[in-house]
Scaffold this motif. Structure first.
Motif, mmCIF file in Angstrom:
data_model
loop_
_atom_site.group_PDB
_atom_site.id
_atom_site.type_symbol
_atom_site.label_atom_id
_atom_site.label_comp_id
_atom_site.label_asym_id
_atom_site.label_seq_id
_atom_site.Cartn_x
_atom_site.Cartn_y
_atom_site.Cartn_z
ATOM 1 N N PRO A 179 5.308 -3.240 6.887
ATOM 2 C CA PRO A 179 5.329 -2.505 5.606
ATOM 3 C C PRO A 179 6.482 -1.522 5.568
ATOM 4 O O PRO A 179 6.729 -0.795 6.533
ATOM 5 C CB PRO A 179 3.969 -1.788 5.576
ATOM 6 N N GLU A 180 7.221 -1.512 4.458
ATOM 7 C CA GLU A 180 8.438 -0.706 4.362
ATOM 8 C C GLU A 180 8.149 0.785 4.468
ATOM 9 O O GLU A 180 8.779 1.495 5.227
ATOM 10 C CB GLU A 180 9.162 -1.012 3.048
ATOM 11 N N GLY A 181 7.214 1.255 3.736
ATOM 12 C CA GLY A 181 6.917 2.690 3.748
ATOM 13 C C GLY A 181 5.493 2.923 3.288
ATOM 14 O O GLY A 181 5.071 2.401 2.262
ATOM 15 N N ALA A 182 4.775 3.689 4.060
ATOM 16 C CA ALA A 182 3.391 3.961 3.712
ATOM 17 C C ALA A 182 3.329 4.953 2.554
ATOM 18 O O ALA A 182 4.139 5.865 2.442
ATOM 19 C CB ALA A 182 2.644 4.514 4.921
ATOM 20 N N VAL A 183 2.357 4.746 1.695
ATOM 21 C CA VAL A 183 2.117 5.686 0.611
ATOM 22 C C VAL A 183 1.567 6.978 1.212
ATOM 23 O O VAL A 183 0.718 6.955 2.104
ATOM 24 C CB VAL A 183 1.126 5.105 -0.404
ATOM 25 N N ALA A 184 2.085 8.103 0.767
ATOM 26 C CA ALA A 184 1.634 9.380 1.306
ATOM 27 C C ALA A 184 0.130 9.527 1.083
ATOM 28 O O ALA A 184 -0.356 9.346 -0.032
ATOM 29 C CB ALA A 184 2.381 10.528 0.627
ATOM 30 N N PRO A 185 -0.620 9.824 2.145
ATOM 31 C CA PRO A 185 -2.067 9.958 1.996
ATOM 32 C C PRO A 185 -2.424 11.054 0.995
ATOM 33 O O PRO A 185 -1.786 12.103 0.946
ATOM 34 C CB PRO A 185 -2.531 10.338 3.413
ATOM 35 N N ASN A 186 -3.434 10.803 0.208
ATOM 36 C CA ASN A 186 -3.862 11.758 -0.816
ATOM 37 C C ASN A 186 -5.087 12.514 -0.306
ATOM 38 O O ASN A 186 -6.233 12.174 -0.614
ATOM 39 C CB ASN A 186 -4.192 11.018 -2.120
ATOM 40 N N TYR A 187 -4.835 13.549 0.493
ATOM 41 C CA TYR A 187 -5.927 14.343 1.045
ATOM 42 C C TYR A 187 -6.387 15.389 0.030
ATOM 43 O O TYR A 187 -5.593 15.877 -0.773
ATOM 44 C CB TYR A 187 -5.473 15.068 2.319
ATOM 45 N N SER A 253 -16.229 -3.555 12.136
ATOM 46 C CA SER A 253 -16.684 -4.581 11.198
ATOM 47 C C SER A 253 -15.978 -4.474 9.852
ATOM 48 O O SER A 253 -15.731 -5.483 9.190
ATOM 49 C CB SER A 253 -18.203 -4.472 11.006
ATOM 50 N N GLN A 254 -15.625 -3.239 9.431
ATOM 51 C CA GLN A 254 -14.928 -3.065 8.157
ATOM 52 C C GLN A 254 -13.451 -3.374 8.254
ATOM 53 O O GLN A 254 -12.795 -3.603 7.236
ATOM 54 C CB GLN A 254 -15.128 -1.633 7.650
ATOM 55 N N GLY A 255 -12.905 -3.393 9.460
ATOM 56 C CA GLY A 255 -11.504 -3.710 9.639
ATOM 57 C C GLY A 255 -10.580 -2.577 9.216
ATOM 58 O O GLY A 255 -11.018 -1.505 8.783
ATOM 59 N N PHE A 256 -9.289 -2.841 9.314
ATOM 60 C CA PHE A 256 -8.267 -1.856 8.944
ATOM 61 C C PHE A 256 -7.598 -2.294 7.662
ATOM 62 O O PHE A 256 -7.223 -3.467 7.511
ATOM 63 C CB PHE A 256 -7.236 -1.723 10.063
ATOM 64 N N ARG A 257 -7.433 -1.352 6.749
ATOM 65 C CA ARG A 257 -6.755 -1.650 5.486
ATOM 66 C C ARG A 257 -5.311 -1.178 5.569
ATOM 67 O O ARG A 257 -5.051 -0.014 5.892
ATOM 68 C CB ARG A 257 -7.469 -0.972 4.324
ATOM 69 N N ALA A 258 -4.399 -2.089 5.280
ATOM 70 C CA ALA A 258 -2.976 -1.776 5.418
ATOM 71 C C ALA A 258 -2.561 -0.602 4.534
ATOM 72 O O ALA A 258 -1.642 0.144 4.876
ATOM 73 C CB ALA A 258 -2.132 -3.009 5.088
ATOM 74 N N GLU A 259 -3.249 -0.393 3.399
ATOM 75 C CA GLU A 259 -2.883 0.717 2.520
ATOM 76 C C GLU A 259 -3.232 2.075 3.126
ATOM 77 O O GLU A 259 -2.780 3.108 2.634
ATOM 78 C CB GLU A 259 -3.555 0.574 1.151
ATOM 79 N N CYS A 260 -4.046 2.078 4.194
ATOM 80 C CA CYS A 260 -4.397 3.330 4.872
ATOM 81 C C CYS A 260 -3.470 3.625 6.053
ATOM 82 O O CYS A 260 -3.737 4.542 6.838
ATOM 83 C CB CYS A 260 -5.841 3.266 5.370
#
Length: 500
Positions: A179-187, A253-260
């Motif tokens: 992935p080119e660049g992760a979206v900044a987390p929205n905390y 079981s829920q796996g990893f989401r690339a958007e995270c």
């Protein structure tokens, strides 16, 4: 007789050892046997593989087929072995002609029509494939997760037919790019919390030094709000930290989401969670909540409502940053370097000390309620602060507090000082390094010794106060500990000494 040997990854802990899928064809009555400690879902792959091969237009051999999953002493589970078994059969029968097939690894669950379904743990498997120097062929729905592993050669395919076309050189595929660049987390922003200056300060100190934190106060005072804002105060994950965190999450079981990707984990299990759910385990050990919070925050709300035996399992990982799970036939280790934030009410009804005088709990009931948290566990929590109830007038007068961005800048500067000085966060300072970097003048140390005697603090609490004092000094840019740093650290640990 023909033999084909392929590789895939079986997720056993974080090691994901290589499993060789050996397909042996022999003359005799037709049979399809799978050996090597297959679980039920692996044994059932015989029917999925047979149907997928036939519906994809290939010939299923009418011969004796033996599939060996080596090493034989590791139990094999899940449908991830479907694709390598099918590829092995087609390679052994000459329907696939790929000279460099030993440079690939395979994982994927087959549908009866030949389509590939996603598999659990794609990122963890991709990391191990990259280390072994092999390319990884897996379902297209899991490829985005696997591509997060920098340097790994990932090919996503939608079906058995597409995988075979690629191996036969009929349909070229390009490896997936990371992935080119992760979206900044929205905390959530800390500015949303009104008042509570002491608790806000404790949260900043916890973020700066990586300390654990206990918040105690009546319902509705902002304990959960404060806890949920801690990830937003922490510096961004480094590439290595993000990969470690994501690899552990991919095993769940829920796996990893690339958007995270690159977002700090925030785990908040319900108080009915079992010890296995919290620390991991099972016949085939999987990570628990403390490992899924690796490099992030574990929030335990309503702390006394957790089963006491469940809370006791937190003692060792809180200090070691790793959890070792041992069963009769299996052992596994998972990373668990998390920040603990806990919240609790001061009494069973929740309103002890409330300005409205609503509490009717007896002193014995209050003591019994707080006694649900053992002394050894409480001793391991660095910061223990009260979050008092605010009146309507105080809420209306309260000005907007600092936002997370401003606080995070101070936290980042404090952490940078720690890494340059000692190579680790203050919360994990041990032994000689603790004495060297937390040294102070005789008056300051005498103040701490006096507090230890008057408040009945343990040696562990003494060292934890030193670590918190060091974090307070780093936030203020001080080179050496001063008396005011130690006094503030003691004040932020008064709940334990006050019977809380």
């Amino acid at each position: 007789m023909t033999l084909a040997v392929l590789h895939c990854r079986a997720l056993q802990g974080m090691q994901a050892p290589e499993v060789a899928v050996e397909v042996h064809l022999a003359n005799g009555l037709p049979a399809f046997n799978i050996v090597g400690l297959p679980e039920a879902e692996v044994r059932e792959s015989r029917e999925r593989v047979r149907a997928a091969i036939l519906t994809s237009g290939f010939e299923f051999p009418a011969r004796r087929i033996t599939v060996n999953l080596a090493p034989a002493d590791i139990p094999k589970d899940s449908g991830r072995f479907d694709l390598p078994i099918a590829i092995g059969i087609l390679q052994a029968t000459g329907q696939i002609k790929c000279d460099g097939i030993d440079q690939y690894e395979f994982a994927g669950e087959l549908a009866l029509g030949g389509a590939l379904r996603p598999v659990r743990g794609a990122l963890a498997m991709a990391c191990r494939c990259q280390a072994a120097g092999r390319a990884f062929i897996l379902p297209a729905d899991s490829a985005a997760e696997a591509a997060v592993a920098e340097g790994a050669k990932i090919y996503g395919v939608a079906s058995l037919l597409q995988a075979c076309a690629f191996l036969n050189g009929l349909q070229p595929l390009e490896p997936l790019a990371p992935p080119e660049g992760a979206v900044a987390p929205n905390y959530p922003d800390l500015a949303d919390v009104k008042g509570q200056s002491v608790a806000r300060g404790a949260l900043e100190i916890a973020a700066a030094g990586g300390h654990s934190l206990l918040l105690m106060g009546p319902p509705g005072t902002g304990k959960s709000m404060l806890a949920s804002r801690l990830p937003g105060l922490l510096p961004p994950l480094s590439p290595q930290e993000a990969l470690e965190s994501a690899a552990v999450q991919s095993l769940a079981s829920q796996g990893f989401r690339a958007e995270c990707w690159r977002a700090r984990p925030f785990r908040a299990p319900h108080h009915t969670a079992s010890a296995v759910a919290l620390v991991g385990g099972g016949s085939d050990p999987r990570p628990g909540e403390i490992s899924l919070a690796h490099h992030g925050v574990l929030f335990l709300d309503e702390l006394p409502e957790f089963d006491r035996k469940v809370l006791e399992v937190l003692r060792e990982p809180l200090e070691s940053g790793v959890i070792h799970i041992s069963r009769a036939a299996r052992q596994a280790s998972f990373p668990a370097r998390f920040q603990l934030v806990a919240a609790m009410n001061p009494c069973p009804c929740g309103y002890h000390g409330h300005p409205g005088g609503r509490c009717r709990c007896t002193p014995e009931q209050v003591a019994r309620y707080r006694g649900k948290i053992s002394g050894p566990l409480l001793d391991r929590i660095d910061l223990q602060v009260e979050v008092p109830a605010l009146t309507a007038e105080e809420l209306q007068r309260a000005a907007a507090g600092e936002g997370s961005a401003a606080v995070r800048q101070r936290v980042e500067r404090a952490r940078e000082r720690q890494w340059l000085r000692q190579g680790c966060l203050n919360a994990v300072l041990q032994g000689e390094a603790l004495e060297r970097h937390c040294g102070s003048d005789a008056e300051t140390l005498a103040t701490l010794a006096k507090a230890m005697q008057q408040l009945g603090l343990s040696a562990r609490a003494y060292h934890r106060i030193l670590r918190v004092s060091r974090s307070i000094a780093d936030l203020q840019g001080a080179e050496r500990l001063a008396r005011n740093h130690v006094l503030q650290a003691i004040q932020l640990r008064r709940l334990a000494s006050a019977g809380g």
